[in-house]
Design an enzyme around this catalytic site. Structure first.
Site, PDB file in Angstrom:
ATOM      1  N   ASP A 175       0.807  -1.279   0.027  1.00  0.00           N
ATOM      2  CA  ASP A 175      -0.204   0.023  -0.060  1.00  0.00           C
ATOM      3  C   ASP A 175       0.891   1.052  -0.290  1.00  0.00           C
ATOM      4  O   ASP A 175       1.892   1.450   0.901  1.00  0.00           O
ATOM      5  CB  ASP A 175      -1.069  -0.213   1.205  1.00  0.00           C
ATOM      6  CG  ASP A 175      -1.960   1.085   1.282  1.00  0.00           C
ATOM      7  OD1 ASP A 175      -2.767   1.274   0.609  1.00  0.00           O
ATOM      8  OD2 ASP A 175      -1.809   1.951   2.096  1.00  0.00           O
ATOM      9  N   GLU A 233       1.844  -0.302  -4.687  1.00  0.00           N
ATOM     10  CA  GLU A 233       0.890   0.832  -5.255  1.00  0.00           C
ATOM     11  C   GLU A 233       1.910   2.032  -4.918  1.00  0.00           C
ATOM     12  O   GLU A 233       2.068   2.658  -4.088  1.00  0.00           O
ATOM     13  CB  GLU A 233      -0.236   1.172  -4.205  1.00  0.00           C
ATOM     14  CG  GLU A 233      -1.121   2.200  -4.765  1.00  0.00           C
ATOM     15  CD  GLU A 233      -1.997   2.682  -3.723  1.00  0.00           C
ATOM     16  OE1 GLU A 233      -3.053   3.153  -3.938  1.00  0.00           O
ATOM     17  OE2 GLU A 233      -1.670   2.471  -2.545  1.00  0.00           O
TER      18      GLU A 233
HETATM   19  C1  NOJ Z   1      -4.371   3.137  -0.728  1.00  0.00           C
HETATM   20  C2  NOJ Z   1      -5.448   2.260  -0.443  1.00  0.00           C
HETATM   21  O1  NOJ Z   1      -5.871   1.416  -1.734  1.00  0.00           O
HETATM   22  C3  NOJ Z   1      -6.537   3.208  -0.060  1.00  0.00           C
HETATM   23  O2  NOJ Z   1      -7.782   2.211   0.001  1.00  0.00           O
HETATM   24  C4  NOJ Z   1      -6.188   3.472   1.266  1.00  0.00           C
HETATM   25  O3  NOJ Z   1      -7.207   4.360   1.931  1.00  0.00           O
HETATM   26  C5  NOJ Z   1      -4.970   4.204   1.148  1.00  0.00           C
HETATM   27  N1  NOJ Z   1      -3.805   3.527   0.660  1.00  0.00           N
HETATM   28  C6  NOJ Z   1      -4.373   4.453   2.627  1.00  0.00           C
HETATM   29  O4  NOJ Z   1      -3.700   3.237   3.302  1.00  0.00           O
END
Ligand code: NOJ
Length: 510
Positions: free
Chosen positions: A201, A256
């Protein structure tokens, strides 16, 4: 040498709260995932990515983790997860877990200890700072959800802590080697349990400048998380890569990297020594326009080629409106699926896109997400009639529109459905080296049509997607239709040179 599975496979994202409820509390759970493995096998996906299932107070629905080594009772327990993993492996599918390295929950014991006193042994595990001279937050950063300062004052210890997301999600301090080691231990714990990899993440955020300088004037008021891109993160990623590659089996990490610059995203592959894959959201943000799509894809290619970085493709996920809703029509969403599953790179599907789902209309009194993302997170309908394969209670979010047609059972039973389209595309992809890992070259198509050729030795495919709302023509003798976005089951006809409005075709040599 065969490319690794994460380059040739297709990954299906499960957002567990919304997948299937077996216990009657209106929230999906791990046994619900297990109950629908047949659907995933029928579809033909290679791996699933499970959004967070860890213990969490759910301020951000699991992206606020209070214990990285246990399953939240809402979803089940560790036995459920072990069983799911075993069943996936038995069916030849992989499992990747979400790993949330940038922040924990404010209820995590690490943070509870950190905030207990300035002298706490874990004080430095998070980012604490004195107020600015005027008593306000230490810098001008704002959080990703509300646009409020990314700092919260702690009255007990009289300092601010940093949170690039909600105040309930304090940022970890990765420059403390104990933090890096503890987070790496979390990965080892799950690798030892047998998982195949991780979706990391907002991993571009873990490295921070020590001085935490103010954002420049042209960025003031913009979410800091959207552009933080710090060199030190690459060193952390190299350490993680060394650990992962040293593990038996093909383990991987897809990060990500939610930066708007494709060139910046490419740097997170390092030189084959950082992330195995990085999400690239460029196409997800590209409007329905053939020329814009081609420009996005070319830009990604240009940035990735020098690093030999393998692209990823995403049209929908739990953070954005579904592509069917963005494009305003199912016909477009289906044509886009032909491209998504045939471009050179790893496609990531979001649960329910194969059912042709649109976002749910969520009335104000049922909105629960601080980031306004409820619509895409609507529950998955498995059957046409209420309670749609869920255990009975009203789900935590309203159903998406038109569940009578857009549910798994109906979609699977109809030969021209969106689910059949995805299934055919996945099957063709699996059978074609050209589609799985072949080269890609552009075709000189008329305006409004995206066209490319994929090839690996003798194996060749052509993809044509007509973005226009009128018929287009493209002369291509000697090819036949393998998958048609409008009639997925009708294959084998010679391609006559005409593309219907918003039609996508996968062609093979006649
Ligand atoms: C990216 C995640 O996909 C999202 O759902 C989340 O709110 C944020 N990161 C914070 O962790």
């Amino acid at each position: 040498m065969q490319p690794p599975w994460w380059q040739t496979g297709v990954v299906y994202q499960i957002y567990p709260r919304s997948f299937a409820d077996t216990r009657g509390n209106g929230v999906g759970d791990l046994p619900g995932v297990e109950a629908h493995l047949d659907h995933l096998a029928w579809l033909g996906v290679d791996a699933i990515w499970l959004s967070p299932i860890y213990r969490s107070p759910m301020a951000d629905f699991g992206y606020d983790v209070a214990d990285y080594r246990d399953v939240d009772p809402l979803f089940g327990d560790l036995d459920d997860l072990d069983r799911l993993l075993e069943q996936l492996h038995d069916r030849g599918m992989r499992l990747i877990l979400d790993w949330v390295p940038n922040h924990t929950s404010d209820q995590h014991p690490w943070f509870v200890e950190s905030r207990s006193a300035r002298t706490s042994a874990k004080r430095d595990w998070y980012v604490w700072r004195d107020p600015a001279p005027d008593g306000g937050p230490p810098n001008n950063w704002v959080d990703a959800f509300t646009g409020a300062p990314a700092w919260t004052w702690d009255e007990t210890t009289r300092q601010y802590y940093l949170h690039l997301f909600l105040p309930q999600q304090p940022d970890l301090n990765w420059s403390n080697p104990e933090v890096a080691a503890a987070m790496q231990d979390v990965l080892v714990y799950w690798l030892d349990r047998g998982v195949d990899g991780f979706r990391a993440d907002v991993v571009h955020l873990i490295g921070k400048d020590d001085d935490l300088a103010d954002d420049p004037p042209d960025r003031v008021g913009q979410h800091h998380a959207a552009f933080q891109n710090n060199e030190v993160t690459h060193a952390y990623l190299r350490d993680l890569r060394t650990m992962l590659d040293g593990y038996p089996g093909e383990r991987m990490m897809v990060g990500e990297v939610n930066l708007d610059s494709t060139e910046a995203v490419a740097t997170y592959y390092g030189h084959g020594d950082e992330l195995h894959l990085a999400f690239n959201f460029a196409l997800l943000h590209t409007p329905w326009d053939a020329e814009a799509w081609r420009a996005s894809i070319e830009r990604i290619d240009a940035a990735y080629a020098p690093r030999r970085a393998w692209p990823t493709w995403v049209l929908s996920n739990h953070d954005q409106p579904r592509h069917r809703s963005r494009y305003g029509s199912l016909r477009r969403a289906r044509a886009a699926a032909v491209a998504l599953l045939t471009l050179r790179g790893t496609p990531f599907l979001f649960q329910g896109e194969e059912l042709g789902l649109a976002d749910a209309e969520v009335p104000p009194e049922r909105r629960v997400d601080p980031g306004g993302r409820d619509g895409a997170r609507a529950p998955i309908p498995w059957t046409p009639d209420a309670p749609h394969g869920w255990a009975g209670a009203e789900p935590w979010l309203p159903w998406p529109p038109a569940v009578g047609a857009h549910n798994a059972a109906t979609q699977r039973s109809q030969s021209a459905s969106t689910a059949q389209l995805y299934r055919h595309l996945l099957a063709r992809r699996r059978a074609s080296p050209a589609l799985r890992h072949g080269a890609m070259t552009w075709l000189d198509t008329p305006p409004g049509v995206l066209g490319y050729r994929r090839s690996d030795g003798d194996d060749e495919r052509v993809v044509l997607v007509n973005f226009a709302d009128e018929t287009a023509t493209f002369d291509l003798p000697g090819w036949c239709v393998e998958v048609d976005s409008l009639l997925p089951a009708a294959t084998g006809a010679a391609f006559g040179g005409a593309l219907a409005p918003e039609q996508g075709l996968l062609l093979a040599r006649a």
